[in-house]
Design a protein around this motif. Structure first.
Motif, PDB file in Angstrom:
ATOM      1  N   PHE A 469       0.864  -1.315  -0.153  1.00 17.24           N
ATOM      2  CA  PHE A 469       0.030   0.027  -0.226  1.00 17.24           C
ATOM      3  C   PHE A 469       0.860   1.300  -0.079  1.00 17.24           C
ATOM      4  O   PHE A 469       0.355   2.328  -0.509  1.00 17.24           O
ATOM      5  CB  PHE A 469      -0.893  -0.009   1.196  1.00 17.24           C
ATOM      6  CG  PHE A 469      -0.319  -0.384   2.618  1.00 17.24           C
ATOM      7  CD1 PHE A 469       0.024   0.782   3.271  1.00 17.24           C
ATOM      8  CD2 PHE A 469      -0.345  -1.572   2.877  1.00 17.24           C
ATOM      9  CE1 PHE A 469       0.299   0.380   4.606  1.00 17.24           C
ATOM     10  CE2 PHE A 469       0.212  -1.838   4.386  1.00 17.24           C
ATOM     11  CZ  PHE A 469       0.695  -0.724   5.139  1.00 17.24           C
ATOM     12  N   SER A 470       2.136   1.341   0.587  1.00 15.56           N
ATOM     13  CA  SER A 470       2.922   2.572   0.694  1.00 15.56           C
ATOM     14  C   SER A 470       3.250   2.577  -1.008  1.00 15.56           C
ATOM     15  O   SER A 470       3.506   3.949  -1.299  1.00 15.56           O
ATOM     16  CB  SER A 470       4.088   2.363   1.426  1.00 15.56           C
ATOM     17  OG  SER A 470       4.958   0.992   1.033  1.00 15.56           O
ATOM     18  N   THR A 471       3.367   1.839  -1.833  1.00 15.54           N
ATOM     19  CA  THR A 471       3.943   1.903  -3.165  1.00 15.54           C
ATOM     20  C   THR A 471       2.600   2.650  -4.027  1.00 15.54           C
ATOM     21  O   THR A 471       2.875   3.110  -4.943  1.00 15.54           O
ATOM     22  CB  THR A 471       4.290   0.886  -3.865  1.00 15.54           C
ATOM     23  OG1 THR A 471       3.285  -0.329  -3.487  1.00 15.54           O
ATOM     24  CG2 THR A 471       5.679   0.128  -3.189  1.00 15.54           C
ATOM     25  N   LEU A 472       1.510   2.381  -3.331  1.00 11.83           N
ATOM     26  CA  LEU A 472       0.409   3.041  -4.060  1.00 11.83           C
ATOM     27  C   LEU A 472       0.034   4.467  -3.597  1.00 11.83           C
ATOM     28  O   LEU A 472      -1.134   4.781  -4.016  1.00 11.83           O
ATOM     29  CB  LEU A 472      -0.871   1.999  -3.918  1.00 11.83           C
ATOM     30  CG  LEU A 472      -0.701   0.808  -4.525  1.00 11.83           C
ATOM     31  CD1 LEU A 472      -1.824  -0.096  -4.170  1.00 11.83           C
ATOM     32  CD2 LEU A 472      -0.522   0.819  -6.122  1.00 11.83           C
ATOM     33  N   GLY A 473       0.630   5.108  -2.500  1.00 16.24           N
ATOM     34  CA  GLY A 473       0.428   6.239  -2.177  1.00 16.24           C
ATOM     35  C   GLY A 473      -0.104   6.496  -0.725  1.00 16.24           C
ATOM     36  O   GLY A 473      -0.062   7.885  -0.372  1.00 16.24           O
ATOM     37  N   TRP A 474      -0.256   5.583   0.022  1.00 17.16           N
ATOM     38  CA  TRP A 474      -0.682   5.502   1.412  1.00 17.16           C
ATOM     39  C   TRP A 474       0.363   6.342   2.102  1.00 17.16           C
ATOM     40  O   TRP A 474       1.723   6.275   1.829  1.00 17.16           O
ATOM     41  CB  TRP A 474      -0.774   4.034   1.814  1.00 17.16           C
ATOM     42  CG  TRP A 474      -1.361   4.119   3.263  1.00 17.16           C
ATOM     43  CD1 TRP A 474      -2.640   4.292   3.765  1.00 17.16           C
ATOM     44  CD2 TRP A 474      -0.668   4.155   4.502  1.00 17.16           C
ATOM     45  NE1 TRP A 474      -2.594   4.000   5.162  1.00 17.16           N
ATOM     46  CE2 TRP A 474      -1.670   4.146   5.711  1.00 17.16           C
ATOM     47  CE3 TRP A 474       0.703   4.147   4.483  1.00 17.16           C
ATOM     48  CZ2 TRP A 474      -1.024   4.180   6.741  1.00 17.16           C
ATOM     49  CZ3 TRP A 474       1.325   4.179   6.064  1.00 17.16           C
ATOM     50  CH2 TRP A 474       0.271   4.233   7.189  1.00 17.16           C
ATOM     51  N   PRO A 475       0.334   7.063   3.038  1.00 12.01           N
ATOM     52  CA  PRO A 475      -1.018   7.200   3.817  1.00 12.01           C
ATOM     53  C   PRO A 475      -2.063   8.429   3.019  1.00 12.01           C
ATOM     54  O   PRO A 475      -3.011   8.512   3.645  1.00 12.01           O
ATOM     55  CB  PRO A 475      -0.694   7.835   5.039  1.00 12.01           C
ATOM     56  CG  PRO A 475       0.533   8.586   4.819  1.00 12.01           C
ATOM     57  CD  PRO A 475       1.422   7.757   3.813  1.00 12.01           C
ATOM     58  N   GLU A 476      -1.743   8.868   1.988  1.00 12.63           N
ATOM     59  CA  GLU A 476      -2.850   9.427   1.156  1.00 12.63           C
ATOM     60  C   GLU A 476      -3.620   8.659   0.546  1.00 12.63           C
ATOM     61  O   GLU A 476      -3.482   7.296  -0.027  1.00 12.63           O
ATOM     62  CB  GLU A 476      -2.040  10.404   0.311  1.00 12.63           C
ATOM     63  CG  GLU A 476      -0.783  11.405   0.576  1.00 12.63           C
ATOM     64  CD  GLU A 476      -1.152  12.137   1.779  1.00 12.63           C
ATOM     65  OE1 GLU A 476      -2.419  12.523   1.818  1.00 12.63           O
ATOM     66  OE2 GLU A 476      -0.355  12.275   2.769  1.00 12.63           O
ATOM     67  N   ARG A 477      -5.000   8.867   0.442  1.00 11.85           N
ATOM     68  CA  ARG A 477      -5.897   8.388  -0.188  1.00 11.85           C
ATOM     69  C   ARG A 477      -5.865   8.439  -1.889  1.00 11.85           C
ATOM     70  O   ARG A 477      -6.908   9.418  -2.409  1.00 11.85           O
ATOM     71  CB  ARG A 477      -7.497   8.653   0.095  1.00 11.85           C
ATOM     72  CG  ARG A 477      -7.574   8.310   1.595  1.00 11.85           C
ATOM     73  CD  ARG A 477      -8.833   8.565   2.253  1.00 11.85           C
ATOM     74  NE  ARG A 477      -8.982   8.161   3.604  1.00 11.85           N
ATOM     75  CZ  ARG A 477      -9.658   7.146   3.980  1.00 11.85           C
ATOM     76  NH1 ARG A 477      -9.866   6.048   2.948  1.00 11.85           N
ATOM     77  NH2 ARG A 477      -9.527   6.720   5.174  1.00 11.85           N
ATOM     78  N   THR A 478      -4.890   7.944  -2.447  1.00 10.40           N
ATOM     79  CA  THR A 478      -4.635   8.313  -3.705  1.00 10.40           C
ATOM     80  C   THR A 478      -5.570   7.434  -4.895  1.00 10.40           C
ATOM     81  O   THR A 478      -6.192   6.579  -4.493  1.00 10.40           O
ATOM     82  CB  THR A 478      -3.244   7.769  -4.118  1.00 10.40           C
ATOM     83  OG1 THR A 478      -3.116   6.604  -4.104  1.00 10.40           O
ATOM     84  CG2 THR A 478      -2.138   8.780  -3.362  1.00 10.40           C
ATOM     85  N   ALA A 479      -5.619   7.974  -6.145  1.00  4.41           N
ATOM     86  CA  ALA A 479      -6.321   6.939  -7.065  1.00  4.41           C
ATOM     87  C   ALA A 479      -5.752   5.826  -7.443  1.00  4.41           C
ATOM     88  O   ALA A 479      -6.600   4.935  -7.539  1.00  4.41           O
ATOM     89  CB  ALA A 479      -6.451   7.807  -8.297  1.00  4.41           C
TER      90      ALA A 479
END
Length: 884
Positions: A469-479
């Motif tokens: 999940f960090s690679t997908l932008g977490w902790p921001e709620r990214t697209a």
């Protein structure tokens, strides 16, 4: 146009006479990248398919294990893309804290300096320079392997976004009481002066010594007891001697004090059920600060925990003459001083026992009491176990689930601090008056005199645990996070089930719990499926290693045989959860398979194979058979993918391509394509040939992307197999009657071929033949076996009744040297008769049957039966030969 006259391929491209991988692979990969085939679109309406790559170390290069695992991940990704999913396979690297630290420290040592002389900031800057110059070689090698990853989303565990994720996770866990600081026993590396994770400790058997020695009185004037140890120097830190409470030898000694030699201290004799009364003398020394088992005994009994070594493995604070000595020098010195005092009772050398060694420095690790940071794992591990138990996450193969539960149900708190400078620094500050402040990524560090940040960095597995999940932008709620989390499948080795998989489960469920919903309660898990594979081993099943001389460089094999051959070899050995033996013979066979595909497609193109227009609804004969078989194979492949049965997928496609398409259908198609056939018949066969190769190449593309792309674009004129549709099985195309007909034809051909071979007929010889009761496919059988129409005056010299009742008469008079064949068969018969007589005599011998091992008797019996079968076969062949 006459059948077989077309020479231009339907796809509009000429194929060279031979497949040369080196001329194809790199240009094809660059074309895929330029066209953006691997780039995922978070705004797409397609259903997502996400696969998380185990991030390789920044120090690494593509080894055989990487190449194997990446082949499986790429196959799943390519197939999902063809199925219409919005696919994301996200690449990246791990900062590999200890590995990089060791590399750069060695470089500094060669320059005559070290990190402490350089200072922390300068050392970290030096590591970043090393990373830019030398790190990431494996990423280029992944391209060579054909990995269809989204390079636009490449991540590094110490890039800005992942640093933010690490700090956020640490603070949340800290504030929830799940991170704490305490003094515990840890794996300590004196060379690195740091804690090591269990994953960085290599346990191996070594030759040491077992010393038995007397504690207490040696002259009988007071209580005494004999204990044994493999690390005699640690006796300086003993705080008790333990015996089993039910051991009658020591019942009267429990509770008494004995003098600890060389120190003058008195220590108690205690009772603890952990002690094995059958081992050694049944009494064990207890050193709580330097042994994991002793640490637990010490906690149960409230013993003092005396640390006797500094961070470099030197004896300290014992008040003895040994202070300042290296631990191994002290081992000798303590033993000899005990000998002088008459306390050595027994010595065993060599004494084989298991010792943990640092994976990086090679030195024996030292269990050491140390103040460290820990994650309280019990609630996190329970959640990770529950997610599999309640079906939110599937483990494949299912028999691996108990191994997973063995970890989640028995985890100890996780030591996450490392005494290194390269890595994610612990975001905790200490104030001058004992204040402790944990800061998140958006908080400013405290200023003022006396404030200092914790000097330690986090275990590499901490940031790796956030990877899905960090690679997908977490902790921001990214697209990206909304689209591609949870990931679809994790493909990884069973060997890191605990070190990485369980930690991702714990962190994913904890961090993403707020993003799950009643509609999708599984939304917090990091992946829907865990697909576990085994280790790549040599052809003898042994672990590959440079020291054993059996390791393989996958890049060298790709150079020699082509990338597709390597990938297909891996797939053919990949049974779920099982180790994968591999040899150069395997990859040579896979190269031959790629060449077979090339030659088959080239033949098809030269004979006008087409993928244009609708496939005729009504097919007959071999055309109906091969289309039916194709659709059955498509359905079987889909079923195997559901259970990650890569070996079965590869084996099925291998035999379908080689045995059914090449060995049978292409030969049968030549009858329809031969001069004299009607144009309508030839046209149908060309279309069927195109359809079959189109479907076969699509099915093979995930495993062998380069050769299939080259062939498919030439065959179809299509843009790329990467974005072509995955084939769908059509039940309406199944034709059991056609399949039965061709099975009958195959049985007839095989029986005739064996008969002709037994008669000494060479494969290229043409034999006049007359059939009766055949019922169909006569022209095909004649072509496959080179059987000519009987001429006027035909006289049969041999006759064979086929297993289905049909019969064939053959004139072998000009095909066989009858005298030579009689002589050959006579020699074979004599050898078979001798073997039958010798083995029969043994089996009739009661003494042999009574004394021989069962497997020897079975072998002799099998030889006897084989000899009898040979005699029957030879006699039958002799009966058919004309008299010489």
């Amino acid at each position: 146009m006459p059948a077989g006259a077309q020479t231009q391929p339907a796809g509009g491209a000429e194929l060279p006479s031979q497949y040369v991988p080196a001329s194809v692979e790199a240009p094809l990969y660059e074309r895929w990248l330029q066209r953006g085939y691997f780039t995922a679109d978070a705004g797409s309406g397609k259903p997502p398919f996400t696969i998380v790559i185990p991030p390789p170390n920044v120090t690494g290069s593509l080894h055989i294990g990487h190449a194997f695992e990446h082949t499986l991940m790429d196959a799943l990704t390519r197939r999902a893309r063809m199925q219409g999913f919005e696919t994301l396979w996200l690449p990246g690297m791990d900062h590999a804290s200890i590995a990089v630290h060791a590399l750069v420290e060695r470089a500094l040592a060669a320059e005559g300096t070290n990190r402490r002389e350089l200072g922390r900031d300068a050392f970290v800057e030096r590591v970043w320079q090393w990373k830019e110059q030398h790190g990431g070689a494996i990423l280029g090698q992944m391209r060579r392997l054909g990995d269809s990853v989204d390079w636009s989303r490449e991540r590094f565990t110490m890039d800005e976004g992942l640093c933010r994720a690490v700090q956020t996770m640490f603070k949340r866990l800290y504030e929830d009481g799940l991170i704490y600081r305490a003094e515990r026993l840890v794996n300590w590396s004196p060379a690195l002066r740091s804690v090591l994770s269990d994953a960085e400790v290599d346990h191996r058997e070594v030759e040491g010594e077992l010393i038995s020695m007397t504690y207490g009185s040696v002259d009988g004037s007071g209580p005494s007891i004999v204990v044994a140890t493999t690390r005699v120097e640690t006796m300086l830190g003993d705080t008790a001697v333990a015996v089993h409470p039910a051991d009658p030898r020591y019942r009267d000694l429990i509770g008494s004090l004995v003098e600890l030699p060389l120190t003058g201290r008195l220590i108690p004799i205690i009772a603890d059920e952990h002690v094995d009364p059958e081992f050694g003398t049944g009494a064990v020394k207890v050193t709580p600060a330097h042994d994991p088992n002793d640490f637990e005994i010490g906690r149960r009994h409230g013993l003092a925990m005396i640390s006797i070594m500094d961070e470099e493995g030197r004896i300290e604070a014992t008040g003895t003459e040994f202070d300042g000595m290296d631990r191994f020098a002290a081992r000798v010195a303590v033993r000899e001083r005990l000998r002088e005092q008459g306390r050595i009772v027994a010595e065993r050398r060599p004494y084989l026992h298991t010792v943990g060694h640092s994976e990086r420095s090679g030195e024996p690790i030292e269990p050491r009491l140390s103040l460290q940071w820990f994650v309280k794992v019990e609630p996190l591990a329970k959640a990770a176990g529950d997610a599999v138990r309640d079906g939110r996450v599937r483990i494949s193969p299912p028999e691996m689930a108990p191994r997973y539960f063995a970890w989640t149900d028995n985890l100890h708190d996780w030591c996450i601090s490392r005494q290194l400078w390269w890595g994610h620094r612990i975001p905790v500050w200490y104030g001058p008056d004992g204040e402790v402040r944990c800061l998140g990524p958006d908080e400013q560090p405290p200023t003022g005199p006396g404030w200092r940040q914790d000097p330690d960095v986090l275990d590499t597995w901490f940031s790796a645990g956030l990877w899905p999940f960090s690679t997908l932008g977490w902790p921001e709620r990214t697209a990206d996070l909304a689209k591609f989390y949870p990931t679809s499948v994790l493909v990884t080795g069973y060997d890191i089930l605990f070190f990485w998989v369980v930690r991702m489960m714990m962190f994913g469920l904890y961090a993403m719990a707020d993003d799950s919903s009643e509609a999708d309660p599984s939304g917090a898990v990091p992946f829907r499926t865990i697909a576990l594979h085994g280790m790549v081993r040599d052809q003898f099943g042994k672990k590959m290693s440079k020291s054993k001389g059996n390791s393989v460089d996958p890049l060298a094999w790709m150079d020699a045989y082509g990338t597709d051959a390597l990938r297909f070899t891996f797939a053919r050995g990949a049974n779920p959860g099982a180790d994968v033996p591999i040899s150069e013979d395997n990859i040579g066979g896979a190269r031959n398979f790629c060449n077979k595909l090339w030659n088959a497609t080239r033949f098809a193109l030269l004979n006008g194979a087409s993928t244009e227009g609708e496939l005729p609804q009504r097919l007959t004969g071999a055309d109906a058979w091969i289309i039916s078989r194709l659709n059955r194979v498509i359905a079987e492949v889909d079923g195997y993918y559901a259970d990650f049965e890569f070996a079965k997928i590869a084996d099925l496609l291998y035999h379908f391509a080689w045995d059914e398409v090449c060995d049978w259908y292409l030969e049968l198609a030549k009858v329809s394509l031969a001069p004299g056939s009607t144009e309508s018949t030839a046209a149908v066969t060309r279309r069927v040939l195109g359809e079959v190769l189109d479907g076969l190449l699509r099915l093979l593309h995930p495993l062998t992307p380069y050769v299939t792309e080259s062939l498919w674009t030439a065959l179809t004129g299509g843009e790329s197999l990467v974005i072509a549709a995955w084939p769908q099985a059509e039940e309406s195309r199944l034709d059991k009657a056609a399949e039965d007909d061709i099975l009958l034809l195959q049985a007839r051909v095989v029986q005739l071929r064996q008969f002709l071979s037994g008669q000494g007929v060479k494969p290229a010889q043409r034999i006049p033949a007359r059939f009766t009761g055949l019922g169909g496919y006569e022209q095909q059988i004649r072509r496959l076996l080179r059987l000519t129409e009987p001429a006027e005056g035909f006289t049969a010299t041999a006759q064979l009744e086929l297993s289905d009742g049909a019969a064939v008469e053959l004139d072998l008079s000009t095909a066989v040297d009858v005298a030579a064949e009689w002589a050959r068969l006579d020699r074979d018969r004599a050898a078979a008769a001798k073997e039958l007589e010798q083995t029969g005599r043994k089996l009739a011998n009661d003494a042999f049957l009574a004394k021989a091992k069962p497997e020897v008797i079975d072998s002799v019996r099998a030889r006897n039966e084989a000899a009898a079968a040979d005699l029957r076969r030879i006699d039958e062949a002799l009966s058919r030969l004309p008299q010489s």
